[in-house]
Design a protein around this motif. Structure first.
Motif, PDB file in Angstrom:
ATOM      1  N   ALA A 639      71.559 145.303  -9.529  1.00 54.48           N
ATOM      2  CA  ALA A 639      72.773 146.064  -8.697  1.00 54.48           C
ATOM      3  C   ALA A 639      73.789 144.821  -8.260  1.00 54.48           C
ATOM      4  O   ALA A 639      73.549 143.721  -8.387  1.00 54.48           O
ATOM      5  CB  ALA A 639      72.383 146.777  -7.531  1.00 54.48           C
ATOM      6  N   GLU A 640      75.108 145.442  -7.874  1.00 56.13           N
ATOM      7  CA  GLU A 640      76.079 144.575  -7.751  1.00 56.13           C
ATOM      8  C   GLU A 640      75.822 143.642  -6.362  1.00 56.13           C
ATOM      9  O   GLU A 640      75.325 144.157  -5.388  1.00 56.13           O
ATOM     10  CB  GLU A 640      77.098 145.476  -7.516  1.00 56.13           C
ATOM     11  N   ASN A 641      76.301 142.342  -6.706  1.00 59.15           N
ATOM     12  CA  ASN A 641      76.238 141.668  -5.179  1.00 59.15           C
ATOM     13  C   ASN A 641      74.880 141.152  -4.736  1.00 59.15           C
ATOM     14  O   ASN A 641      74.823 140.580  -3.689  1.00 59.15           O
ATOM     15  CB  ASN A 641      76.816 142.247  -4.256  1.00 59.15           C
ATOM     16  N   VAL A 642      73.802 141.370  -5.775  1.00 62.27           N
ATOM     17  CA  VAL A 642      72.603 141.169  -5.113  1.00 62.27           C
ATOM     18  C   VAL A 642      72.238 139.587  -5.327  1.00 62.27           C
ATOM     19  O   VAL A 642      72.745 139.147  -6.328  1.00 62.27           O
ATOM     20  CB  VAL A 642      71.366 141.951  -5.598  1.00 62.27           C
ATOM     21  N   LEU A 643      71.740 139.024  -4.314  1.00 64.01           N
ATOM     22  CA  LEU A 643      71.137 137.683  -4.381  1.00 64.01           C
ATOM     23  C   LEU A 643      69.719 137.494  -4.318  1.00 64.01           C
ATOM     24  O   LEU A 643      69.362 138.453  -3.646  1.00 64.01           O
ATOM     25  CB  LEU A 643      72.123 136.843  -3.262  1.00 64.01           C
ATOM     26  N   ARG A 644      69.265 136.505  -4.673  1.00 67.26           N
ATOM     27  CA  ARG A 644      67.853 136.214  -4.607  1.00 67.26           C
ATOM     28  C   ARG A 644      67.658 135.336  -3.685  1.00 67.26           C
ATOM     29  O   ARG A 644      68.109 133.923  -3.718  1.00 67.26           O
ATOM     30  CB  ARG A 644      67.109 135.715  -5.878  1.00 67.26           C
ATOM     31  N   LEU A 645      66.797 135.671  -2.552  1.00 74.93           N
ATOM     32  CA  LEU A 645      66.674 134.686  -1.301  1.00 74.93           C
ATOM     33  C   LEU A 645      64.999 134.078  -1.680  1.00 74.93           C
ATOM     34  O   LEU A 645      64.220 134.476  -1.723  1.00 74.93           O
ATOM     35  CB  LEU A 645      66.477 135.493  -0.079  1.00 74.93           C
ATOM     36  N   ILE A 646      65.193 132.802  -1.441  1.00 77.82           N
ATOM     37  CA  ILE A 646      64.020 131.736  -1.530  1.00 77.82           C
ATOM     38  C   ILE A 646      63.900 131.500  -0.162  1.00 77.82           C
ATOM     39  O   ILE A 646      64.829 130.971   0.819  1.00 77.82           O
ATOM     40  CB  ILE A 646      64.529 130.653  -2.401  1.00 77.82           C
ATOM     41  N   THR A 647      62.513 131.387   0.347  1.00 75.97           N
ATOM     42  CA  THR A 647      62.260 130.872   1.779  1.00 75.97           C
ATOM     43  C   THR A 647      61.568 129.468   1.443  1.00 75.97           C
ATOM     44  O   THR A 647      60.503 129.616   0.732  1.00 75.97           O
ATOM     45  CB  THR A 647      61.448 131.981   2.388  1.00 75.97           C
ATOM     46  N   VAL A 721      70.001 131.958  -2.813  1.00 72.22           N
ATOM     47  CA  VAL A 721      70.217 131.644  -1.777  1.00 72.22           C
ATOM     48  C   VAL A 721      69.080 131.033  -1.203  1.00 72.22           C
ATOM     49  O   VAL A 721      67.895 131.752  -1.526  1.00 72.22           O
ATOM     50  CB  VAL A 721      71.029 132.812  -0.607  1.00 72.22           C
ATOM     51  N   ALA A 722      69.133 130.312  -0.053  1.00 72.36           N
ATOM     52  CA  ALA A 722      67.737 129.899   0.551  1.00 72.36           C
ATOM     53  C   ALA A 722      67.714 129.592   2.011  1.00 72.36           C
ATOM     54  O   ALA A 722      68.925 129.396   2.459  1.00 72.36           O
ATOM     55  CB  ALA A 722      67.259 128.391  -0.197  1.00 72.36           C
ATOM     56  N   ALA A 723      66.848 130.172   2.663  1.00 79.68           N
ATOM     57  CA  ALA A 723      66.727 130.080   4.123  1.00 79.68           C
ATOM     58  C   ALA A 723      65.222 129.555   4.559  1.00 79.68           C
ATOM     59  O   ALA A 723      64.219 129.547   3.837  1.00 79.68           O
ATOM     60  CB  ALA A 723      67.048 131.335   4.700  1.00 79.68           C
ATOM     61  N   SER A 745      56.232 138.104  -2.621  1.00 77.44           N
ATOM     62  CA  SER A 745      57.276 137.325  -3.242  1.00 77.44           C
ATOM     63  C   SER A 745      58.395 136.549  -2.569  1.00 77.44           C
ATOM     64  O   SER A 745      59.488 136.890  -2.253  1.00 77.44           O
ATOM     65  CB  SER A 745      58.294 138.598  -4.080  1.00 77.44           C
ATOM     66  N   TYR A 746      57.699 135.539  -1.712  1.00 75.46           N
ATOM     67  CA  TYR A 746      58.340 134.875  -0.808  1.00 75.46           C
ATOM     68  C   TYR A 746      59.579 134.077  -1.400  1.00 75.46           C
ATOM     69  O   TYR A 746      60.540 133.692  -0.390  1.00 75.46           O
ATOM     70  CB  TYR A 746      57.775 133.629  -0.121  1.00 75.46           C
ATOM     71  N   LYS A 747      59.840 134.062  -2.715  1.00 74.60           N
ATOM     72  CA  LYS A 747      60.813 133.271  -3.231  1.00 74.60           C
ATOM     73  C   LYS A 747      61.764 134.039  -4.182  1.00 74.60           C
ATOM     74  O   LYS A 747      62.521 133.615  -5.143  1.00 74.60           O
ATOM     75  CB  LYS A 747      60.347 131.957  -3.946  1.00 74.60           C
ATOM     76  N   SER A 748      61.672 135.169  -4.126  1.00 73.54           N
ATOM     77  CA  SER A 748      62.596 136.080  -4.843  1.00 73.54           C
ATOM     78  C   SER A 748      62.899 137.635  -4.039  1.00 73.54           C
ATOM     79  O   SER A 748      62.815 138.643  -4.705  1.00 73.54           O
ATOM     80  CB  SER A 748      62.349 136.366  -6.122  1.00 73.54           C
ATOM     81  N   VAL A 749      63.363 137.345  -2.717  1.00 76.91           N
ATOM     82  CA  VAL A 749      63.586 138.601  -2.282  1.00 76.91           C
ATOM     83  C   VAL A 749      65.198 138.884  -2.482  1.00 76.91           C
ATOM     84  O   VAL A 749      66.159 138.248  -2.163  1.00 76.91           O
ATOM     85  CB  VAL A 749      63.566 138.385  -0.560  1.00 76.91           C
TER      86      VAL A 749
END
Ligand SMILES: Nc1nc2c(c(=O)[nH]1)N[C@H]1C(S)=C(S)[C@@H](COP(=O)(O)OP(=O)(O)OC[C@H]3O[C@@H](n4cnc5c(=O)[nH]c(N)nc54)[C@H](O)[C@@H]3O)O[C@H]1N2
Ligand SMILES: Nc1nc2c(c(=O)[nH]1)N[C@H]1C(S)=C(S)[C@@H](COP(=O)(O)OP(=O)(O)OC[C@H]3O[C@@H](n4cnc5c(=O)[nH]c(N)nc54)[C@H](O)[C@@H]3O)O[C@H]1N2
Ligand SMILES: [Mo]
Length: 759
Positions: A639-647, A721-723, A745-749
């Motif tokens: 979907a549009e604008n989706v980023l994958r969050l890595i923790t 992105v990562a936090a 899936s802590y690294k691809s939210v």
């Protein structure tokens, strides 16, 4: 380049990792936790075979001794445990649990070592000291009163020794359950599930010596400068031998680029450093499966053109399923591979060329591979890559999962698993004389789900910080309060201890650095490192308090109170840990002459059949896997604008333990409330370096968001992105897991990032 605005606490780090900065940070860690400078120095010189095993990570020691080598983060782990700070009953009398919950994770642990067993008093909302015997008796009573043993969950964190873990599983199985959620379920479970399918055992196959002989290292998704610092010495040596090191990581990690080895006098004296990665590919978060398929597709194309690329003899003699595997690569389109990996076809072809040249390749990997909804598939694809050129059972080659906790692998070996094999259960029955339950139990996510739906009533934790480590903090924290009973064996206070149940106990135990004296004298424990070496570890320091008990003693205390007719000779076992090891020897394969063999310095290696090209799979051969397509995530991320969050972990943290607020190599100082973003992703949202943002998870379930985080520009793959973990756990859905292994899936939210509503 445009000049960026100043953001408090954000200063790019340009030097190499390691070097003098690492020595300075070590000295600082010692100063903050210890009153005298002598204690830690003695500690660091503890260099004898009868020393203690570093509680930091599971990377092996060069000499295979349980010694303490210099390592910044090892020093932090040791001084954090050997701190002179204490938190005792008086403190708890002056502070309610509600007020303690307002403190940060850093502040809680920084209070120091727990000194007394504690029980929660609901009337005053305070913990107060309790006698050990009273605590055991009451815990036993509650456990006896449950309507089914499956209402109890027995969590293990990977620092526990083999002896403690073995007794813990014995107790829970005699009590009647296989509910063994453990930290492995959040960590390397994809390795434990995927590798047995591929090569017949869920463990790494390389030894340290293999790194001396390897011709190529491919490093995927791990950050050794922070998490396995002693591995940096190994990578440093390899680089100096001109071994190419190809890195796949969405983030630019300093230590994987340049490193100055604090053990190298010349480098230190000259402020020199060594490049680590020969090539650095900033793969998209979750894009490794596609990248691996691309490399293998290129390899097959090279084989078709030039021949002599694959190890045909090995493939014919030792593997099965090659044809189906190759057919799948054939139909996987390069366009899809490029889109899903974020890497170009020519990049991946270059890797294939380097791989085809190497006669001995090691692939190392960590959480960047496992903590994804396709973690197990990722692991199997790594095994496939190695199988193609026979990189098992020859010097300098193999697979190297970087384990987490210092004994997480050992815990599994000695029986901490919710899915025990029938052979193991039979051994327990034959040797111990009780019939352990056969039905599979809960893993970590399932245990939390049972707590949420109210079917779990009791939680016993052998170490760790269960609720904080798990996804969806809001929901997980609330679930802790629903329990009838929570019991935590720990060294330091943490949030899970404070999320009190109807009745709660915090039971302080000896740490690994401390002397453990039982009826038969000084005891040692054993651990298994990432390379399957088992060795002894004996603490040397005076215990933090005279009221501490060892983990085995606490487990035995609870077991005796819960199971008055137990078949297990708890007191005898605790009096002499050799007797626990005798039981391990009798019930777990590979531990022949256990007690004799740990008395030789360096210990011994557990059997690893793939190193002899023996495959304990159903067919007796190694197995190529078929991972169809690389587009299956399109619905999640398309979907549009989706980023994958890595923790991720910062440099000053050990899992949920926050040592300090800096992340030196990533240039973040005194804060953790940041999200690392690619400049283009910021620009696309009309944002700038330093802007406040809200992050929201795209999920069909509960609304998960983290507000007012500072976005900073970082060298991270576009789209990722990562936090920091654990703060970002509020964003991870509990049910977004790798279905094969149950690992979150802590690294691809999938997330949206937008300007903070409040800004
Ligand atoms: N000092 C210290 N040592 C530790 C720990 C600690 O917290 N502190 N924790 C211990 C434990 S339990 C563990 S499990 C290990 C963890 O050690 P690591 O496996 O190194 O774990 P992480 O720091 O979570 O992240 C790993 C790396 O994966 C990258 N990554 C993220 N997503 C992807 C992806 O999709 N693909 C690829 N290729 N890379 C990706 C991240 O950028 C990061 O560099 O360390 C152990 N040792
Ligand atoms: N978002 C996100 N979440 C993650 C991860 C991630 O990358 N991202 N990583 C996951 C991973 S890989 C892991 S392994 C888990 C970690 O999960 P856990 O293993 O549960 O957590 P730790 O932070 O290692 O546990 C710290 C606590 O252990 C106790 N402790 C320390 N030493 C000892 C000891 O010797 N004995 C006893 N009994 N207790 C001791 C102390 O009380 C301390 O507070 O977190 C997982 N959660
Ligand atoms: Mo871990």
């Amino acid at each position: 380049m445009t000049t960026r605005r100043e953001v408090p606490g954000i200063r790019p780090y340009d030097g190499p990792a390691g070097g003098w900065g690492a020595l300075r940070a070590t000295a600082q860690a010692i100063r903050q936790q210890m009153e005298s400078i002598e204690a830690p120095i003695t500690l660091m010189r503890t260099n004898q075979p009868d020393g203690f095993d570093c509680p930091g990570c599971a990377w092996p020691d060069k000499e295979h001794k349980s010694t303490f080598q210099f390592c910044e983060n090892g020093a932090k782990a040791v001084t954090w445990e050997a701190t002179t700070k204490r938190v005792g009953p008086e403190f708890f009398q002056n502070n309610t649990v509600s007020s303690l919950l307002q403190r940060s994770d850093f502040e809680l642990e920084d209070l120091g070592r727990l000194t007394h067993p504690l029980v929660y008093d609901r009337d005053t909302d305070k913990f107060r000291a309790v006698e050990w015997g009273d605590a055991f008796a009451r815990i036993g009573q509650v456990l006896q009163g449950l309507s089914s043993p499956d209402q109890a969950e027995f969590y293990t964190s990977g620092r526990a020794s083999n002896e403690a873990a073995y007794l813990f599983q014995l107790f829970a199985r005699e009590y009647g359950t296989n509910n063994f959620p453990d930290c492995s379920n959040m960590c390397h479970e994809p390795t434990s599930v995927g590798l047995p399918q591929s090569i017949g055992i869920g463990k790494g196959t390389v030894s340290l010596e293999d790194f001396d002989e390897t011709e190529l290292i491919i490093s995927i998704g791990h950050n050794p400068g922070t998490n396995h610092p002693r591995m940096m010495g190994t990578l440093h040596e390899a680089s100096r031998r001109n071994v190419p090191i190809i890195v796949f990581n969405p983030l630019r990690e300093r230590a994987l680029e340049r490193f100055a080895d604090p053990q190298n006098l010349l480098e230190m004296a000259t402020y020199g450093s060594t490049r680590i990665a020969s090539t650095y590919f900033q793969v998209d978060a979750g894009g490794d499966a596609a990248a691996l398929k691309g490399i293998m597709k290129a390899l097959l194309a090279m084989e078709a053109e030039e021949g002599n690329v694959l190890d045909h003899e090995f493939i014919a003699a030792h593997t099965e399923n090659f044809d189906a595997f190759a057919a799948d690569l054939e139909v996987t389109a390069w366009d899809d591979i490029e889109t899903a990996s974020g890497l170009s076809r020519s990049d991946l072809e270059q890797v294939a060329i380097a791989y085809a040249k190497s006669n001995a390749t090691i692939v190392t990997y960590g959480m960047g591979v496992t903590q994804h909804n396709k973690g197990t598939a990722n692991v199997r694809l790594i095994a496939d890559l190695l199988l193609l050129r026979g990189n098992f059972g020859k010097p300098g080659a193999g697979i190297c999962p970087l384990r987490g906790h210092s004994n997480v692998q050992g815990n599994r070996t000695v029986g901490i698993t919710e899915k025990p094999s029938s052979t193991f259960l039979k051994q327990i029955e034959d040797v111990l004389g009780f019939k352990p339950p056969e039905a599979h139990g809960h893993d970590a996510v399932q245990a939390m789900q049972a707590m949420i739906d109210g079917s779990a009533k009791a939680l016993l934790c052998l170490g760790g910080n269960f609720a904080v480590a798990l996804p969806d903090s809001e929901q997980s924290f609330a679930a802790m309060a629903k329990l009838d009973l929570s019991v935590h064996l720990g060294t330091k206070l943490n949030r899970s201890h404070l999320l009190v149940a109807k009745e709660s106990y915090v039971l302080p135990c000896l740490g690994r650095t401390e002397l453990d004296i039982q009826a038969s004298g000084r005891q040692s424990i054993t651990v298994e490192d990432s390379m399957s070496m088992v060795h002894a570890s004996s603490g040397k320091l005076k215990p933090a308090s005279e009221f501490l008990l060892s983990e085995p003693a606490i487990i035995a205390g609870i077991a005796r109170a819960t199971l008055p007719h137990s078949k297990v000779a708890w007191q005898e076992l605790v009096a002499d840990y050799d007797k626990v090891r005798d039981l391990i020897e009798q019930t777990v394969p590979g531990f022949e002459a256990f007690n004799a063999r740990i008395r030789t310095p360096g210990g011994f290696r557990l059997p690893l059949p793939p190193t002899e090209r023996v495959w304990h799979t159903p067919s007796g051969k190694a197995m190529f896997s078929v991972y169809g397509g690389v587009k299956e995530d399109a619905d999640v991320y398309g979907a549009e604008n989706v980023l994958r969050l890595i923790t991720i972990r910062s440099h000053d943290q050990y899992n949920t333990t926050i040592y300090a607020l800096d992340d030196r190599y990533r240039g973040v100082f005194g804060r953790r409330d940041v999200v690392f973003m690619n400049e283009a992703d910021l620009a696309a949202r009309g944002l700038e370096h330093g802007d406040l943002v809200d992050i929201e998870t795209i999920s069909s379930g509960r609304k998960l968001c983290l507000k007012n985080i500072t976005a900073i520009v970082y060298g991270i793959a576009q789209g990722s992105v990562a936090a920091y973990y654990p703060e970002a756990n509020v964003l991870v859905p509990l049910d977004f897991i790798d279905k094969e292994s149950g690992t979150p899936s802590y690294k691809s939210v999938p997330v949206h990032v937008s300007r903070a509503a409040q800004a």
